[in-house]
Write an enzyme that holds these catalytic residues in place. Sequence first.
Site, short mmCIF file in Angstrom:
data_model
loop_
_atom_site.label_atom_id
_atom_site.label_comp_id
_atom_site.label_asym_id
_atom_site.label_seq_id
_atom_site.Cartn_x
_atom_site.Cartn_y
_atom_site.Cartn_z
N ASP A 193 0.82 -1.21 0.00
CA ASP A 193 0.00 0.00 0.00
C ASP A 193 0.86 1.27 0.00
O ASP A 193 2.10 1.19 -0.03
CB ASP A 193 -0.94 -0.06 1.23
CG ASP A 193 -2.31 0.49 0.92
OD1 ASP A 193 -2.43 1.38 0.07
OD2 ASP A 193 -3.29 0.03 1.56
N MET A 230 0.21 8.12 -9.27
CA MET A 230 1.25 8.61 -10.19
C MET A 230 1.19 7.85 -11.51
O MET A 230 2.22 7.46 -12.06
CB MET A 230 2.63 8.43 -9.56
CG MET A 230 2.87 9.21 -8.29
SD MET A 230 3.07 10.96 -8.59
CE MET A 230 4.66 10.98 -9.41
N ASP A 248 -10.14 3.22 -3.47
CA ASP A 248 -10.83 2.03 -2.96
C ASP A 248 -12.21 1.88 -3.59
O ASP A 248 -12.97 2.85 -3.72
CB ASP A 248 -10.98 2.13 -1.44
CG ASP A 248 -9.64 1.97 -0.74
OD1 ASP A 248 -8.60 1.92 -1.44
OD2 ASP A 248 -9.63 1.87 0.49
C1 GLA Z 1 -6.00 1.28 1.53
C2 GLA Z 1 -6.14 0.27 0.38
C3 GLA Z 1 -7.26 -0.71 0.71
C4 GLA Z 1 -6.96 -1.41 2.03
C5 GLA Z 1 -6.78 -0.38 3.13
C6 GLA Z 1 -6.31 -1.02 4.42
O1 GLA Z 1 -7.12 2.10 1.62
O2 GLA Z 1 -6.41 0.93 -0.83
O3 GLA Z 1 -7.41 -1.66 -0.33
O4 GLA Z 1 -5.82 -2.19 1.87
O5 GLA Z 1 -5.82 0.61 2.76
O6 GLA Z 1 -6.11 -0.08 5.42
#
Ligand code: GLA
Length: 431
Positions: A193, A230, A248
């Site tokens: 992440d 990016m 997300d």
């Molecule tokens: C980010 C990612 C998600 C998930 C959360 C976990 O938002 O994009 O897919 O992994 O973190 O905290």
Amino acid sequence: MMRRGDQRTEMAPPQSQSQYRCRRSRSRRPAPTAAVVLLLAAWVVAASGGAGGGGGGARRRVLVANGLGRTPQMGWNSWNHFGCGINEALVRSTADALVATGLARAGYTYVNLDDCWADYQRTKEGYLVANPKTFPSGIKALADYVHSKGLKLGLYSSAGTRTCSDKMPGSLGHEDTDAKTFASWGVDYLKYDNCYKDGTPETVRFQRMSRALMNSGRPIFYSLCEWGYMEVAKWGGAYGNSWRTTGDIVDTWSGMLANIDRNDAYARYARPGGWNDPDMLEVGNGRMTYNEYVVHFSLWAIAKAPLIIGCDVTSVFRETLGILSNAEVIAINQDRMGVQGSKVRTYGNGLEVWAGQLSGHRKAVLLLNRGASRPASIAAAWRDVGIRRRVTVEARDVWKHETLPGKFTGSLTAVVEPHSCKLFVLTPFPR
Ligand code: GLA
């Protein structure tokens, strides 16, 4: 010449929303030989030439020559349904359920822990450790269990000092140690992440982990979760096996469509070994109707997106299982050519045609009615789909599991219900 493009097909009526909640392993081809891997690596360098971010295609080295992800990855991830509420019993019963439901046999191999699996701080010696309350047996024992089921285990970290939940440390500055730790535990997949970063560019931080994984002594699938920030599609293929192109996903019709639309802009960067990732599946999580989840799964399939289940597979509804297990739809996603299908025609009122090349001179064609109010007739014209004008095809409806009567030349038209789609595989006739 008779045109059969007007032939219509029917779709089951839309169903109510609330009742639909969630609930194959092994790659289908042998691991590529070293020669194939090298060839692929060289091709990726060539294909990514001129891309932004990473500092010039010609100079860029392909770090992720791990032979993984020849087709989009399939599996399960804890985040969309459980968030931080995970523990080892849940992961074990998820692995059991993947096998018991037949989802493992359908191809869902990876069992991936997302955020919150680790203890709040590193050990005094600087190692990540599992949260002792929720994963008291540790990750190695969990990996052994998951492997004993014929499945693979995935973990999560961040290219920052903490992960997005702030419940565990990130791997920035600890890439080599963490990659070796993951390898020693038998981890097969890393989702990486982008929270709690320092000022270092994405291209540098994500590359560091790529190199560390390649040096870890174990092939580990590398899933970049940079959110498309990016324009990761333009450089992610040098470092990872997949890369998130979006923020997300939200378990709503408009949220799901927003992600796939954004992902579509990068279709040309997908290829065997590296995939655009519009985020994990929400199928079965309950905030879309049955037909909307069929659209969600169909779009992810044709776009060669990773098929990572995001619902609770230990209590999955039959209808959800029916969507996730549809072998004909999965076969579109897992087609060996690895060409990402994309939107080829937009009509008014939210009517769209998506299409993509498949092996054997076939095409996948999706007719999508984004409108909320009325059924609509949608035509896929050969010039949009990329079929030569005079070619005649057979059309297979992969949701009905039926080959349509008759043959089609020039176009294929079907009536599509609101918030619904039809998905066909077109095969030239005679073969
Ligand atoms: C980010 C990612 C998600 C998930 C959360 C976990 O938002 O994009 O897919 O992994 O973190 O905290």
